[in-house]
Design a protein around this motif. Structure first.
Motif, PDB file in Angstrom:
ATOM      1  N   GLN A 113       0.841  -1.191   0.000  1.00 46.19           N
ATOM      2  CA  GLN A 113       0.000   0.000   0.000  1.00 46.19           C
ATOM      3  C   GLN A 113       0.880   1.247   0.000  1.00 46.19           C
ATOM      4  O   GLN A 113       0.672   2.167  -0.792  1.00 46.19           O
ATOM      5  N   ASN A 114       1.874   1.269   0.850  1.00 46.17           N
ATOM      6  CA  ASN A 114       2.777   2.405   0.948  1.00 46.17           C
ATOM      7  C   ASN A 114       3.524   2.630  -0.361  1.00 46.17           C
ATOM      8  O   ASN A 114       3.613   3.755  -0.848  1.00 46.17           O
ATOM      9  N   ILE A 115       4.044   1.575  -0.952  1.00 43.58           N
ATOM     10  CA  ILE A 115       4.810   1.707  -2.189  1.00 43.58           C
ATOM     11  C   ILE A 115       3.925   2.206  -3.323  1.00 43.58           C
ATOM     12  O   ILE A 115       4.309   3.094  -4.084  1.00 43.58           O
ATOM     13  N   VAL A 116       2.721   1.654  -3.451  1.00 46.59           N
ATOM     14  CA  VAL A 116       1.802   2.089  -4.509  1.00 46.59           C
ATOM     15  C   VAL A 116       1.436   3.565  -4.314  1.00 46.59           C
ATOM     16  O   VAL A 116       1.427   4.335  -5.275  1.00 46.59           O
ATOM     17  N   LEU A 117       1.146   3.959  -3.084  1.00 45.27           N
ATOM     18  CA  LEU A 117       0.798   5.362  -2.821  1.00 45.27           C
ATOM     19  C   LEU A 117       1.966   6.298  -3.127  1.00 45.27           C
ATOM     20  O   LEU A 117       1.779   7.352  -3.747  1.00 45.27           O
ATOM     21  N   LEU A 118       3.161   5.919  -2.683  1.00 45.96           N
ATOM     22  CA  LEU A 118       4.322   6.776  -2.914  1.00 45.96           C
ATOM     23  C   LEU A 118       4.620   6.935  -4.403  1.00 45.96           C
ATOM     24  O   LEU A 118       4.968   8.024  -4.859  1.00 45.96           O
ATOM     25  N   ARG A 119       4.461   5.866  -5.173  1.00 45.92           N
ATOM     26  CA  ARG A 119       4.780   5.925  -6.598  1.00 45.92           C
ATOM     27  C   ARG A 119       3.630   6.506  -7.427  1.00 45.92           C
ATOM     28  O   ARG A 119       3.810   7.464  -8.169  1.00 45.92           O
TER      29      ARG A 119
ATOM     30  N   LYS B  12      12.962  -4.983  -4.625  1.00 45.63           N
ATOM     31  CA  LYS B  12      11.770  -5.253  -3.811  1.00 45.63           C
ATOM     32  C   LYS B  12      10.708  -4.187  -4.042  1.00 45.63           C
ATOM     33  O   LYS B  12       9.518  -4.497  -4.132  1.00 45.63           O
ATOM     34  N   VAL B  13      11.128  -2.941  -4.158  1.00 45.65           N
ATOM     35  CA  VAL B  13      10.183  -1.857  -4.430  1.00 45.65           C
ATOM     36  C   VAL B  13       9.480  -2.109  -5.758  1.00 45.65           C
ATOM     37  O   VAL B  13       8.250  -2.039  -5.856  1.00 45.65           O
TER      38      VAL B  13
ATOM     39  N   LEU C 119       5.563  -3.081  -6.094  1.00 46.41           N
ATOM     40  CA  LEU C 119       4.737  -2.170  -6.883  1.00 46.41           C
ATOM     41  C   LEU C 119       4.009  -2.949  -7.975  1.00 46.41           C
ATOM     42  O   LEU C 119       2.802  -2.787  -8.168  1.00 46.41           O
ATOM     43  N   TYR C 120       4.740  -3.824  -8.652  1.00 51.10           N
ATOM     44  CA  TYR C 120       4.129  -4.646  -9.701  1.00 51.10           C
ATOM     45  C   TYR C 120       3.019  -5.527  -9.124  1.00 51.10           C
ATOM     46  O   TYR C 120       1.906  -5.572  -9.648  1.00 51.10           O
ATOM     47  N   ARG C 121       3.313  -6.205  -8.030  1.00 50.93           N
ATOM     48  CA  ARG C 121       2.321  -7.101  -7.417  1.00 50.93           C
ATOM     49  C   ARG C 121       1.124  -6.325  -6.867  1.00 50.93           C
ATOM     50  O   ARG C 121      -0.016  -6.773  -6.967  1.00 50.93           O
TER      51      ARG C 121
END
Length: 164
Positions: A118-124, A144-145, A149-151
């Protein structure tokens, strides 16, 4: 005195982005405001260790760590009803209402992801940080990021297809 003035400028410049970010993570206005206060408190405490890198990613990294601490404490508490949070669209603009509805739906879908994804998707996708900045903020490797993000995006796509 100059450092205090500089910190006030940093606060005024980044408070809205930071609050939006924390709202998208917590989905609760009060919690997001508390976490924003905690973020700036921690930033002020560690201002002397600031290495001169970009301020915004540094603040978001502090906010993410404050969120993780909050999330761990919340997880231990009994579940309570989460209040709905909505952006306030301008009342006369039909297009803004439709866009806002899409954003709210997307944020709702994102909130169903595990916290790290959730954090990675929001940040990107919401805040526009680069992969490298996200890796630095979260402490994850670049691969990993990208993988999370892909997953995360795949899970969002699958959820959207299931909803029709």
């Amino acid at each position: 005195m100059a450092q205090q003035h500089n910190f006030e400028h940093i606060y005024k410049q980044h408070m809205h982005d930071l609050l939006r970010y924390l709202l998208s993570l917590t989905r609760r206005k009060e919690s997001a405001e508390d976490l924003m206060q905690e973020t700036f408190y921690r930033a002020l405490l560690h201002l002397e260790t600031y290495k001169g890198e970009e301020v915004k990613p540094w603040l978001f990294k502090i906010a993410y760590h404050a969120f993780i601490d909050w999330y761990r404490k919340e997880k231990k508490r009994p579940t309570v009803e989460i209040e709905e949070w909505h952006f306030t669209p301008q009342p006369s603009a039909e297009e803004q209402v439709m866009i806002q509805s899409e954003i709210d739906g997307w944020l709702s879908d994102v909130s169903a992801l595990p916290p790290a994804k959730q954090n990675i998707v929001l940040l990107r996708d919401y805040h526009g940080f680069t992969y490298e900045e996200i890796a630095e903020m979260t402490g994850f490797t670049l691969s990993k990021v990208k993988m999370d993000l892909y997953r995360g995006r795949q899970q969002l796509k699958k959820r959207k297809e299931e909803d029709g």
